[in-house]
Scaffold this motif. Structure first.
Motif, PDB file in Angstrom:
ATOM      1  N   ALA A 104      12.609 155.470 -95.804  1.00  0.00           N
ATOM      2  CA  ALA A 104      13.460 156.655 -95.324  1.00  0.00           C
ATOM      3  C   ALA A 104      14.992 156.166 -95.257  1.00  0.00           C
ATOM      4  CB  ALA A 104      13.075 157.407 -94.088  1.00  0.00           C
ATOM      5  N   LEU A 105      14.868 154.631 -94.884  1.00  0.00           N
ATOM      6  CA  LEU A 105      16.179 154.328 -94.553  1.00  0.00           C
ATOM      7  C   LEU A 105      16.927 153.986 -95.931  1.00  0.00           C
ATOM      8  CD1 LEU A 105      15.493 152.075 -91.198  1.00  0.00           C
ATOM      9  CD2 LEU A 105      15.848 154.535 -91.512  1.00  0.00           C
ATOM     10  N   TYR A 146      18.035 155.697 -98.112  1.00  0.00           N
ATOM     11  CA  TYR A 146      18.541 156.945 -98.566  1.00  0.00           C
ATOM     12  C   TYR A 146      20.012 156.798 -98.717  1.00  0.00           C
ATOM     13  CZ  TYR A 146      19.613 161.673 -99.047  1.00  0.00           C
ATOM     14  OH  TYR A 146      20.112 163.007 -99.396  1.00  0.00           O
ATOM     15  N   LYS A 147      20.550 157.153-100.040  1.00  0.00           N
ATOM     16  CA  LYS A 147      22.064 157.503 -99.927  1.00  0.00           C
ATOM     17  C   LYS A 147      22.072 158.702-100.391  1.00  0.00           C
ATOM     18  CE  LYS A 147      24.578 153.176-100.461  1.00  0.00           C
ATOM     19  NZ  LYS A 147      23.397 152.118-100.513  1.00  0.00           N
ATOM     20  N   ALA A 148      23.174 159.457 -99.505  1.00  0.00           N
ATOM     21  CA  ALA A 148      23.683 160.727-100.013  1.00  0.00           C
ATOM     22  C   ALA A 148      24.191 160.823-101.380  1.00  0.00           C
ATOM     23  CB  ALA A 148      24.477 161.261 -98.990  1.00  0.00           C
ATOM     24  N   PRO A 149      23.817 161.832-101.975  1.00  0.00           N
ATOM     25  CA  PRO A 149      24.284 162.042-103.395  1.00  0.00           C
ATOM     26  C   PRO A 149      25.913 162.126-103.185  1.00  0.00           C
ATOM     27  CG  PRO A 149      23.383 164.131-102.916  1.00  0.00           C
ATOM     28  CD  PRO A 149      22.792 163.205-101.867  1.00  0.00           C
TER      29      PRO A 149
END
Lengths: 243, 375
Positions: free
Chosen positions: B101-102, B104-107
């Motif tokens: 889960a970590l 993740y990069k915001a688009p």
């Protein structure tokens, strides 16, 4: 028992031309989950607001972490506030920021951690409260009420507080989410050694996670005992509440 | 920082042992991170990390430990954790569990070419105009249907609006008009004095005040005070779902909220302009007396002869237009609020700016029309 983390003696509150509290005495110990229940308007939230220094009590003494919040300096009060986390009834997320920015906000204000680390830490909190990853970059207004509540919980635990206040955390959540939330509270208490004070109307949730329950009525704490004992309490107000 | 709240992560090369010590809390670990990143890392070793002296360990600490571990593993080290207590173990394994889960990069925000943004803005503006026209239509509809039933005019609400938008604005309008009158007479007086045409001050200031200054000053003050108040009020009601509540009750927010505001302002606005007329003339009169030695009675009789009621009425004719513009823009922008507290702020700004913009446009239009009609 160990030293109390919060001690309230003789708390009185006069609000809106009536006495909300006439004599509240409550002692909370580290590592416990204490639920405060009672009818609507009985002043449950007001107790939290008094402890959180959002509202000056009319009379009475409150000590948090062994310090009397009435007499401490502003600096000491800020230091105490940094050790608290609060989940507000209506989430109170900052509407101008995304969920992730909301969680990172206290970190940015109080620490000098690097941005990527903060980012990861915020994502960790987000996944802890069971929010999907793509909620991270959304604004609070784009989330459902239950998701907002969980995002607010993530912000409340952003700084790994020692003392967590929850104001009706499971109200408005579906039963599965509510149960998950309770598991989360217990998990946080176990792993982070948190002390949790929750105001709740959700008896199931109180049954699941509270160690002791304070029943408030007539401006006083009428009873302070585990939920199963409380439900057998013959006091008319309490019996009426559970009937 | 005292000794008890320090955190450290020291390497003992002789035993291949990392020691975690002190408080690994979110407030303490920053220095530790820098220290770890700068120190040389062992390569191809079998390492142990001990948590024996760890007094406090929170999730930030756990995440940091995990990152250090990853770095050590990248250098082909075997790493083992020892002497962590159950809580710390649980917290650490939690961080390990949550790893996917970590990542993740915001688009990132998608880039749009300028032509796209121009088009978008144009569509937005057209939608706004569309919305405003719909509001006007709705409002006229409600007004005509309400004409049949007096009770639907919400008299208490109209009176409340007259009080808030009109009566409470009297002091500020009076003061500012008075000052404008003084300034105007002073500026004109400087020139008139040169020519010895002192008495013309009554004509000049009267014309300027009645036709332009009093209506405009009043409109600007009311736009600043009232149109912003309308927007903020309706916007907050919208965020609070009060507007939706009205709709679900089968009631029309236009009728209950907008109509009283428009009517209230419509009724009080000419009176406000008249109030501004009085104070401006009073200011000009005082200044004329002291600077140009034109007596009060001379000033007033000259004003009556050369300017007269007609010019004052030409100024007052602007009142209904200004009132409707201000109230409509204020209410319309209020309904445009959506979602956040930010939006209330930006719409309130827009409402004031647009109200002022439209007032000046309307004023210019009046000037053109008056000149066509030779008034």
């Amino acid at each position: 028992m160990s030293k109390p983390i919060i001690e309230i003696t003789g708390l009185k509150n006069y609000l809106g031309h009536q006495w909300v509290h006439t004599d509240v005495n409550l002692t909370i110990y580290p590592g416990e989950i204490l639920a405060i229940i009672g009818g609507s308007g009985s002043g449950k939230t007001t107790i939290l607001r008094s402890i959180l220094m959002l509202q000056k009590p009319t009379a009475g003494k409150i000590t948090v972490f062994g310090q009397d919040i009435e007499t401490i300096s502003d600096k000491a009060a800020d230091a105490i506030r940094r050790r608290l986390g609060m989940l507000f009834q209506h989430s109170a997320l900052f509407s101008a920021m995304t969920v992730l920015e909301n969680i990172m906000f206290p970190m940015q204000e109080f620490t000098t951690l690097s941005k990527p680390f903060m980012h990861k830490l915020a994502l960790l909190k987000l996944s802890l409260v069971g929010l999907p990853k793509d909620a991270a970059h959304k604004h609070p207004s784009e989330l459902s009420g239950g998701m907002q509540r969980r995002a607010a919980a993530a912000r409340a635990i952003a700084m790994d507080p020692e003392l967590l206040f929850l104001d009706e955390p499971t109200t408005g959540l579906d039963p599965i989410s509510a149960r998950r939330f309770d598991e989360l509270v217990i998990f946080l208490r176990d792993t982070l050694n948190l002390t949790v004070v929750m105001v709740s109307h959700d008896i199931e949730s109180v049954k699941r996670c509270s160690d002791r329950v304070a029943f408030i009525g007539d401006g006083k704490i009428l009873s302070l005992e585990p939920i199963h004992d409380l439900m057998k309490n013959p006091h008319p107000l309490i019996a009426d509440y559970f009937s | 920082m005292d000794e008890s709240t320090k955190a450290s992560f020291t390497f003992d090369a002789t035993q291949n042992l990392y020691l975690c010590e002190g408080h690994w809390s979110i407030l303490n670990i920053n220095a530790l991170t820098e220290h770890f990143n700068q120190s040389p890392l062992p390569v191809d070793k079998s390492l142990t990390i001990s948590g024996a002296d760890l007094h406090y360990f929170d999730s930030a600490g756990a995440l940091l430990l995990f990152q250090c571990l990853e770095k050590l593993k990248q250098n082909n080290n075997q790493v083992e954790l020892i002497e962590f207590n159950d809580h710390q173990q649980a917290l650490f394994s939690l961080v390990v569990d949550k790893q996917p889960a970590l990542k993740y990069k915001a688009p990132s925000a998608t880039y749009h070419p300028m032509i796209y943004q121009l088009g978008k803005e144009a569509v937005h503006k057209f939608n706004q105009i569309d919305g405003l026209i719909i509001l006007i239509g709705n409002l006229s509809d409600k007004l005509f249907t309400a004409c049949g039933q007096w009770r639907r005019f919400q008299c208490p609400s109209i009176v409340a609006n007259i009080h808030n938008a009109g009566i409470t604005a009297l002091p500020i309008i009076g003061l500012l008009s008075f000052l404008i009158g003084v300034v105007l007479a002073y500026q004109m007086g400087l020139q008139l004095e040169n020519y010895g045409a002192n008495i013309f001050i009554a004509y000049l200031s009267g014309m300027a005040i009645f036709r332009e200054f009093a209506p405009l000053i009043t409109a600007i003050i009311v736009a600043g005070r009232t149109s912003s108040a309308f927007t903020a009020q309706i916007g907050s009601m919208k965020i609070n779902e009060e507007i939706d509540a009205l709709y679900t009750m089968g009631l029309s927010p236009i009728e209950l909220i907008v109509l009283p505001k428009v009517l209230g302002l419509f009724i009080i606005f000419p009176l406000l302009i008249f109030w501004a007329d009085l104070f401006s003339i009073f200011g000009a009169m005082l200044m004329s007396k002291f600077m140009l030695h034109v007596g009060y009675s001379d000033f007033l009789s000259r004003l009556q002869d050369s300017v007269g009621l007609k010019q004052m009425m030409l100024g007052l004719y602007k009142a209904p237009v200004f009132a409707i513009l201000i109230a409509l823009v204020g209410c319309f922008q209020g309904f445009q609020v959506g979602g956040s507290a930010d939006s209330v702020g930006s719409q309130t700004t827009k409402s004031v700016v647009q109200a002022l913009f439209l007032i000046i446009i309307a004023d210019a239009t009046f000037s053109i029309v008056y000149s066509w009609l030779d008034l």
